[in-house]
Scaffold this motif. Structure first.
Motif, mmCIF file in Angstrom:
data_model
loop_
_atom_site.group_PDB
_atom_site.id
_atom_site.type_symbol
_atom_site.label_atom_id
_atom_site.label_comp_id
_atom_site.label_asym_id
_atom_site.label_seq_id
_atom_site.Cartn_x
_atom_site.Cartn_y
_atom_site.Cartn_z
ATOM 1 N N MET A 119 58.404 48.130 41.854
ATOM 2 C CA MET A 119 57.787 46.827 41.593
ATOM 3 C C MET A 119 56.835 46.941 40.405
ATOM 4 N N PRO A 120 56.879 45.992 39.446
ATOM 5 C CA PRO A 120 55.925 46.013 38.335
ATOM 6 C C PRO A 120 54.493 45.962 38.862
ATOM 7 N N THR A 121 53.638 46.826 38.333
ATOM 8 C CA THR A 121 52.270 46.926 38.833
ATOM 9 C C THR A 121 51.280 46.939 37.681
ATOM 10 N N ILE A 122 50.218 46.169 37.827
ATOM 11 C CA ILE A 122 49.136 46.172 36.859
ATOM 12 C C ILE A 122 47.807 46.308 37.594
ATOM 13 N N ALA A 123 46.779 46.674 36.857
ATOM 14 C CA ALA A 123 45.406 46.599 37.341
ATOM 15 C C ALA A 123 44.686 45.560 36.495
ATOM 16 N N THR A 124 43.886 44.729 37.140
ATOM 17 C CA THR A 124 43.121 43.722 36.400
ATOM 18 C C THR A 124 41.628 43.928 36.645
ATOM 19 N N LEU A 125 40.851 43.677 35.622
ATOM 20 C CA LEU A 125 39.398 43.800 35.696
ATOM 21 C C LEU A 125 38.771 42.448 35.391
ATOM 22 N N THR A 126 37.949 41.963 36.307
ATOM 23 C CA THR A 126 37.248 40.696 36.124
ATOM 24 C C THR A 126 35.759 40.949 36.318
ATOM 25 N N MET A 127 35.044 41.055 35.215
ATOM 26 C CA MET A 127 33.619 41.352 35.291
ATOM 27 C C MET A 127 32.779 40.139 35.669
ATOM 28 N N ASN A 128 33.311 38.946 35.440
ATOM 29 C CA ASN A 128 32.546 37.735 35.733
ATOM 30 C C ASN A 128 33.429 36.737 36.481
ATOM 31 N N PRO A 129 33.828 37.089 37.713
ATOM 32 C CA PRO A 129 34.738 36.228 38.464
ATOM 33 C C PRO A 129 34.065 34.930 38.904
ATOM 34 N N THR A 130 34.869 34.019 39.399
ATOM 35 C CA THR A 130 34.346 32.749 39.887
ATOM 36 C C THR A 130 35.061 32.349 41.165
ATOM 37 N N ILE A 131 34.409 31.486 41.901
ATOM 38 C CA ILE A 131 35.113 30.628 42.844
ATOM 39 C C ILE A 131 35.314 29.314 42.104
ATOM 40 N N ASP A 132 36.557 28.943 41.886
ATOM 41 C CA ASP A 132 36.870 27.710 41.162
ATOM 42 C C ASP A 132 37.062 26.578 42.160
ATOM 43 N N VAL A 133 36.167 25.606 42.093
ATOM 44 C CA VAL A 133 36.246 24.431 42.957
ATOM 45 C C VAL A 133 36.795 23.278 42.125
ATOM 46 N N ALA A 134 37.884 22.674 42.572
ATOM 47 C CA ALA A 134 38.503 21.575 41.824
ATOM 48 C C ALA A 134 38.710 20.381 42.736
ATOM 49 N N TYR A 135 38.378 19.210 42.225
ATOM 50 C CA TYR A 135 38.643 17.983 42.977
ATOM 51 C C TYR A 135 38.735 16.810 42.026
ATOM 52 N N GLU A 136 39.138 15.667 42.579
ATOM 53 C CA GLU A 136 39.333 14.460 41.786
ATOM 54 C C GLU A 136 38.314 13.398 42.177
ATOM 55 N N VAL A 137 37.923 12.592 41.198
ATOM 56 C CA VAL A 137 37.107 11.402 41.449
ATOM 57 C C VAL A 137 37.724 10.242 40.677
ATOM 58 N N ARG B 275 57.072 40.332 32.080
ATOM 59 C CA ARG B 275 58.355 40.588 31.438
ATOM 60 C C ARG B 275 58.350 41.893 30.632
ATOM 61 N N LEU B 276 57.210 42.245 30.054
ATOM 62 C CA LEU B 276 57.120 43.555 29.412
ATOM 63 C C LEU B 276 57.270 44.670 30.448
ATOM 64 N N ALA B 277 56.678 44.470 31.615
ATOM 65 C CA ALA B 277 56.709 45.491 32.656
ATOM 66 C C ALA B 277 58.116 45.721 33.196
ATOM 67 N N VAL B 278 58.956 44.684 33.174
ATOM 68 C CA VAL B 278 60.318 44.846 33.687
ATOM 69 C C VAL B 278 61.296 45.222 32.582
#
Length: 312
Positions: A1-19, A264-267
């Motif tokens: 299986m294609p595998t990567i590691a990701t680094l997120t130094m400043n992650p978020t909880i993304d809250v989305a809604y409509e008005v 696609r590069l990984a595969v």
């Protein structure tokens, strides 16, 4: 299986809604509220996973918001590698105004990170595995601007190809050390790197090639917003226009592009074909409202359009 590691130094909880309409002072009752784990590397991991790849997520996590972020990632079955910090993980807000179709995005700077916490992150990355190590997103306050350069050195020692997607001084310092396989600047970020305005496609190509020939990165994928994107390496360049789609959200389009291209590069795809697939994912993210990024069926549909462009 294609595998990567990701680094997120400043992650978020993304809250989305409509008005119905954004109005000052008034209470605006939202609907369709969604809570998603976010931040550059986490967004890349979400899309990579939807494409049936495996992503090991390294990220900073702090406070009650950090605990909620952990839960959101658990729900999506990611391999989590949190680095605990004292500050609170940030919460970003995305509001879609139905009356106009406009999107409003509110993003805080993130928590202050100590030198010891940043070092703990580097220590954790010393065990990273995967075909790519994706360092994506901004650096939170307190993290030195050369942090991504240190990450690149760790990737080199691990035999992992480094992918960088950041901005400003963090991007410049990350590239200055070399060891970058792929970098994804915007047009304005590329202009800042080379120190001049870029007014034509030819000037953009020349600037990207300057980054490659200087040894900073093997490939440069320059995103040009509604005008498309360009992939540049020592073997040549490829420009692709953006598809004409009904844009519902700009959130995560660049992250979706990067995730799909890396998949696609990984595969085993060659870079131009992987680039087309990434462009399709960016378009798929644009038609998806809120913070839900993109879905494989939409990517495949748009990829077929890019295949037609290539054949014409």
């Amino acid at each position: 299986m294609p595998t990567i590691a990701t680094l997120t130094m400043n992650p978020t909880i993304d809250v989305a809604y409509e008005v119905n309409q954004v109005r000052h002072t008034h209470k605006m009752r939202g609907r369709k509220a969604n809570y998603d784990p976010g931040g550059g590397g986490i967004n890349v991991a979400r899309v990579f996973g939807r494409l049936q790849g495996n992503a090991n997520c390294y990220y900073l996590s702090g406070g009650a918001a950090g605990a909620m972020l952990d839960v959101l990632l658990n729900q999506r079955c990611f391999v989590r590698k949190p680095i605990q910090i004292a500050g609170n993980t940030r919460i970003a807000t995305n509001i879609f105004e139905r009356s106009t179709g406009h999107e409003f995005r509110f993003v805080p700077p993130g928590p202050e990170v100590t030198a010891a916490e940043a070092d703990a992150c580097l220590s954790a990355l010393a065990e990273a595995e995967g075909q790519f190590l994706v360092a994506s997103g901004s650096l939170p306050p307190g993290v030195p601007v050369d942090f991504y350069a240190k990450v690149g050195e760790i990737a080199r020692k691990r035999g992992i190809r480094m992918v960088l997607d950041s901005s400003g001084d963090a991007l410049r310092a990350g590239l200055s050390a070399g060891n970058v396989y792929l970098v994804k600047p915007s047009e304005s970020e590329l202009a800042g790197l080379v120190g001049r305005d870029l007014d034509t496609v030819e000037e953009i190509e020349s600037a990207a090639l300057q980054v490659v020939e200087s040894g900073q990165a093997e490939m440069v994928a320059v995103t040009l917003g509604a005008n498309g994107a360009m992939l540049v390496s020592n073997t040549g360049s490829l420009f692709l226009p953006s598809l004409k789609v009904e844009v519902k959200s700009a959130t995560g389009a660049g992250d979706s592009f990067l995730a799909a291209m890396l998949y696609r590069l990984a595969v085993g795809d060659d870079p131009p074909d992987a680039f087309r697939y990434g462009m399709a994912a960016g378009a798929a993210a644009a038609i998806t409202a809120g913070t839900d990024l993109c879905f494989p069926e939409d990517i495949e549909r748009f990829h077929a359009q890019y295949a037609d462009i290539a054949a014409s």
